[in-house]
Motif scaffolding. Structure first.
Motif, PDB file in Angstrom:
ATOM      1  N   LYS A  55      -1.695  12.406  -6.884  1.00  0.00           N
ATOM      2  CA  LYS A  55      -1.041  11.143  -7.229  1.00  0.00           C
ATOM      3  C   LYS A  55      -0.664  10.503  -5.674  1.00  0.00           C
ATOM      4  N   PRO A  56      -2.033   9.877  -5.243  1.00  0.00           N
ATOM      5  CA  PRO A  56      -1.976   9.165  -4.082  1.00  0.00           C
ATOM      6  C   PRO A  56      -0.968   8.284  -3.897  1.00  0.00           C
ATOM      7  N   GLU A  57      -0.491   7.587  -4.871  1.00  0.00           N
ATOM      8  CA  GLU A  57       0.776   6.497  -4.842  1.00  0.00           C
ATOM      9  C   GLU A  57       1.933   7.233  -4.428  1.00  0.00           C
ATOM     10  N   LEU A  58       2.204   8.314  -5.222  1.00  0.00           N
ATOM     11  CA  LEU A  58       3.322   8.927  -5.020  1.00  0.00           C
ATOM     12  C   LEU A  58       3.311   9.737  -3.429  1.00  0.00           C
ATOM     13  N   ASN A  59       2.305   9.853  -2.849  1.00  0.00           N
ATOM     14  CA  ASN A  59       2.133  10.212  -1.325  1.00  0.00           C
ATOM     15  C   ASN A  59       2.573   9.097  -0.528  1.00  0.00           C
ATOM     16  N   ARG A  60       2.221   8.019  -0.851  1.00  0.00           N
ATOM     17  CA  ARG A  60       2.759   6.818  -0.056  1.00  0.00           C
ATOM     18  C   ARG A  60       4.373   6.317  -0.275  1.00  0.00           C
ATOM     19  N   TRP A  61       4.742   6.828  -1.473  1.00  0.00           N
ATOM     20  CA  TRP A  61       6.227   6.881  -1.606  1.00  0.00           C
ATOM     21  C   TRP A  61       7.145   7.869  -1.075  1.00  0.00           C
ATOM     22  N   HIS A  62       6.550   8.897  -0.725  1.00  0.00           N
ATOM     23  CA  HIS A  62       7.212   9.967  -0.267  1.00  0.00           C
ATOM     24  C   HIS A  62       8.272   9.815   0.766  1.00  0.00           C
ATOM     25  N   GLY A  63       9.468  10.223   0.404  1.00  0.00           N
ATOM     26  CA  GLY A  63      10.767  10.092   0.951  1.00  0.00           C
ATOM     27  C   GLY A  63      11.610   8.897   0.845  1.00  0.00           C
ATOM     28  N   LYS A  64      10.985   7.806   0.136  1.00  0.00           N
ATOM     29  CA  LYS A  64      11.403   6.488  -0.262  1.00  0.00           C
ATOM     30  C   LYS A  64      12.042   6.514  -1.629  1.00  0.00           C
ATOM     31  N   LYS A  65      13.132   5.882  -1.773  1.00  0.00           N
ATOM     32  CA  LYS A  65      13.818   5.458  -2.945  1.00  0.00           C
ATOM     33  C   LYS A  65      12.828   4.666  -4.069  1.00  0.00           C
ATOM     34  N   TYR A  66      12.722   5.433  -5.299  1.00  0.00           N
ATOM     35  CA  TYR A  66      11.857   4.619  -6.347  1.00  0.00           C
ATOM     36  C   TYR A  66      12.711   3.673  -6.906  1.00  0.00           C
ATOM     37  N   GLU A  67      12.297   2.313  -6.822  1.00  0.00           N
ATOM     38  CA  GLU A  67      13.192   1.197  -7.525  1.00  0.00           C
ATOM     39  C   GLU A  67      13.036   1.011  -8.777  1.00  0.00           C
ATOM     40  N   GLY A  68      12.068   1.676  -9.714  1.00  0.00           N
ATOM     41  CA  GLY A  68      11.863   1.298 -11.031  1.00  0.00           C
ATOM     42  C   GLY A  68      12.905   2.312 -11.934  1.00  0.00           C
ATOM     43  N   ASP A  69      12.621   2.091 -13.233  1.00  0.00           N
ATOM     44  CA  ASP A  69      13.624   3.017 -13.940  1.00  0.00           C
ATOM     45  C   ASP A  69      13.004   4.218 -14.120  1.00  0.00           C
ATOM     46  N   ILE A  70      13.907   5.370 -14.149  1.00  0.00           N
ATOM     47  CA  ILE A  70      13.552   6.816 -14.121  1.00  0.00           C
ATOM     48  C   ILE A  70      14.391   7.563 -15.460  1.00  0.00           C
ATOM     49  N   GLU A  71      14.043   8.018 -16.346  1.00  0.00           N
ATOM     50  CA  GLU A  71      14.707   8.648 -17.447  1.00  0.00           C
ATOM     51  C   GLU A  71      15.379   9.946 -16.666  1.00  0.00           C
ATOM     52  N   ALA A  72      16.240  10.470 -16.649  1.00  0.00           N
ATOM     53  CA  ALA A  72      16.841  11.768 -15.973  1.00  0.00           C
ATOM     54  C   ALA A  72      17.989  12.214 -16.716  1.00  0.00           C
ATOM     55  N   HIS A  73      18.063  13.635 -16.856  1.00  0.00           N
ATOM     56  CA  HIS A  73      19.380  14.179 -17.642  1.00  0.00           C
ATOM     57  C   HIS A  73      20.691  13.770 -16.793  1.00  0.00           C
ATOM     58  N   PHE A  74      20.660  13.789 -15.689  1.00  0.00           N
ATOM     59  CA  PHE A  74      21.939  13.521 -14.800  1.00  0.00           C
ATOM     60  C   PHE A  74      21.411  12.688 -13.700  1.00  0.00           C
ATOM     61  N   GLU A  75      22.420  11.612 -13.335  1.00  0.00           N
ATOM     62  CA  GLU A  75      22.264  10.807 -12.106  1.00  0.00           C
ATOM     63  C   GLU A  75      21.999  11.554 -10.862  1.00  0.00           C
ATOM     64  N   LYS A  76      22.799  12.542 -10.798  1.00  0.00           N
ATOM     65  CA  LYS A  76      22.581  13.323  -9.536  1.00  0.00           C
ATOM     66  C   LYS A  76      21.061  14.039  -9.292  1.00  0.00           C
ATOM     67  N   GLN A  77      20.168  13.893 -10.384  1.00  0.00           N
ATOM     68  CA  GLN A  77      18.727  14.167 -10.164  1.00  0.00           C
ATOM     69  C   GLN A  77      18.007  13.200  -9.434  1.00  0.00           C
ATOM     70  N   MET A  78      18.572  11.906  -9.507  1.00  0.00           N
ATOM     71  CA  MET A  78      17.938  10.606  -8.953  1.00  0.00           C
ATOM     72  C   MET A  78      17.777  10.911  -7.417  1.00  0.00           C
ATOM     73  N   GLY A  79      16.615  11.320  -6.969  1.00  0.00           N
ATOM     74  CA  GLY A  79      16.658  11.475  -5.418  1.00  0.00           C
ATOM     75  C   GLY A  79      15.510  10.534  -5.128  1.00  0.00           C
ATOM     76  N   ASN A  80      15.012  10.755  -3.913  1.00  0.00           N
ATOM     77  CA  ASN A  80      13.860  10.245  -3.463  1.00  0.00           C
ATOM     78  C   ASN A  80      12.592  10.649  -3.745  1.00  0.00           C
ATOM     79  N   CYS A  81      11.512   9.984  -3.671  1.00  0.00           N
ATOM     80  CA  CYS A  81      10.038  10.492  -4.139  1.00  0.00           C
ATOM     81  C   CYS A  81       9.689  11.640  -3.411  1.00  0.00           C
ATOM     82  N   LEU A  82       8.982  12.477  -3.786  1.00  0.00           N
ATOM     83  CA  LEU A  82       8.630  13.839  -3.208  1.00  0.00           C
ATOM     84  C   LEU A  82       6.813  13.827  -3.549  1.00  0.00           C
TER      85      LEU A  82
END
Length: 256
Positions: free
Chosen positions: A28-55
Motif C-alpha cells: 500500500k504505497p499510499e498508506l506508506n505516505r500517510w504513515h503516522g498521520k491521522k486519516y481524515e476519511g470515515d473508517i468503520e471500527a468496533h470502538f472509537e479508541k481503535q481510531m489511531g494514526n495510519c500505520l
C-alpha cells in the motif's frame, strides 16, 4: 458442461488469524505516505479508541518472477514460485466483524444460513468415491474458527453436502471405530437391520431432506470404517513426502 472437466479435487487452506495481507502480498504505497498521520476519511471500527494514526507496513516489498508479482520480505520461498500462483487483490468486504467476515469468505454472504462454497462444489460436481465423504474439513488442532461448524455448513442445501470434520491423531473421525468385542458378521447384521429401519422411517417422511442426509451419512460412515484407516495411514507415505508436510518436526507434526 461446455467446459472440459480437469480438476479432480479442490483444496482450500483457510489460515484463520493469519498476518495482515499488507505485510505479505498487498503493498500500500499510499498508506506508506500517510504513515503516522491521522486519516481524515470515515473508517468503520468496533470502538472509537481503535481510531489511531495510519500505520505503514514495516516490511519491504520487491517484484519477483516474469509476472512481476510484488511480495514482502517475509515470503522469500513464495517469491520463488510467484509465476505459478494467482493473487487476487480485488476482494472487498462489507463488515469489519470477524464472524460475518468468515461467513463472507466461506459463503459469499455476511448473513448466516447460506451454503459454504465447499458445499456448492460438492453439490455441483459430486464425488467419484462412495466410501468417503466428498467434502472433508481438516480442523485446526488449536480449535475451531469463529462461528465453528457453520463455516462448512450446507445451509439450505440438503445436509448431505455439509463438510465432514476430520481431526489429527489416532481417531480422525469421532465414534467411527467398531468396538473390539463386535465381530464383522455381527456388525454387518446390525447395519443391515438398521438400514431396513431407516428406509421404513424415510418412506414415512419423504420430504425430510435432513432425514435423508442422516441416513446417507450413516451409510457412508459404515463404508468409512474400512476406507478411512487406509486413506489416513500416513506410514504408507514416503519419507520425503512426510518431511514435506512437516511430520518429522514436533512443532508442525499435528498440523501436517
Amino acid at each position: 458442461t461446455h467446459h472440459q472437466a480437469k480438476a479432480k479435487s479442490v483444496i482450500c487452506l483457510f489460515q484463520h488469524g493469519g498476518p495482515s495481507q499488507m505485510d505479505l502480498f498487498d503493498p500500500k504505497p499510499e498508506l506508506n505516505r500517510w504513515h503516522g498521520k491521522k486519516y481524515e476519511g470515515d473508517i468503520e471500527a468496533h470502538f472509537e479508541k481503535q481510531m489511531g494514526n495510519c500505520l505503514a507496513s514495516p516490511f519491504s516489498f520487491k517484484h519477483h518472477g516474469q509476472s512481476g508479482g510484488e511480495l514482502s520480505e517475509l515470503l522469500p520461498h513464495t517469491a520463488d514460485i510467484t509465476d505459478d500462483i494467482t493473487l487476487v487483490r480485488s476482494m472487498t468486504t462489507e463488515s469489519v466483524d470477524h464472524e460475518s467476515a468468515l461467513r463472507l469468505i466461506h459463503s459469499g454472504k455476511f448473513i448466516a444460513g447460506w451454503p459454504s462454497w465447499g458445499s456448492w462444489v460438492t453439490y455441483g460436481l459430486g464425488s467419484e468415491n462412495r466410501n468417503l465423504p466428498a467434502y472433508v474439513v481438516l480442523t485446526d488442532p488449536g480449535g475451531l474458527p469463529i462461528d465453528g461448524t457453520h463455516n462448512w455448513s450446507s445451509g439450505w442445501l440438503p445436509a448431505v453436502y455439509q463438510g465432514v470434520a476430520f481431526r489429527s491423531g489416532k481417531s480422525p473421525v469421532p465414534d467411527l471405530d467398531t468396538p473390539a468385542d463386535i465381530t464383522p458378521v455381527a456388525n454387518a447384521g446390525r447395519l443391515d437391520f438398521l438400514q431396513r429401519l431407516n428406509r421404513i422411517h424415510q418412506h414415512q417422511f419423504p420430504e425430510n431432506t435432513e432425514l435423508q442426509a442422516r441416513i446417507a451419512n450413516f451409510e457412508t460412515a459404515a463404508r468409512m470404517q474400512t476406507s478411512v484407516p487406509k486413506v489416513l495411514d500416513l506410514s504408507r507415505e514416503s519419507a520425503a513426502t512426510r518431511k514435506l508436510y512437516g511430520l518429522d518436526n514436533d512443532t508442525t507434526r499435528e498440523y501436517g
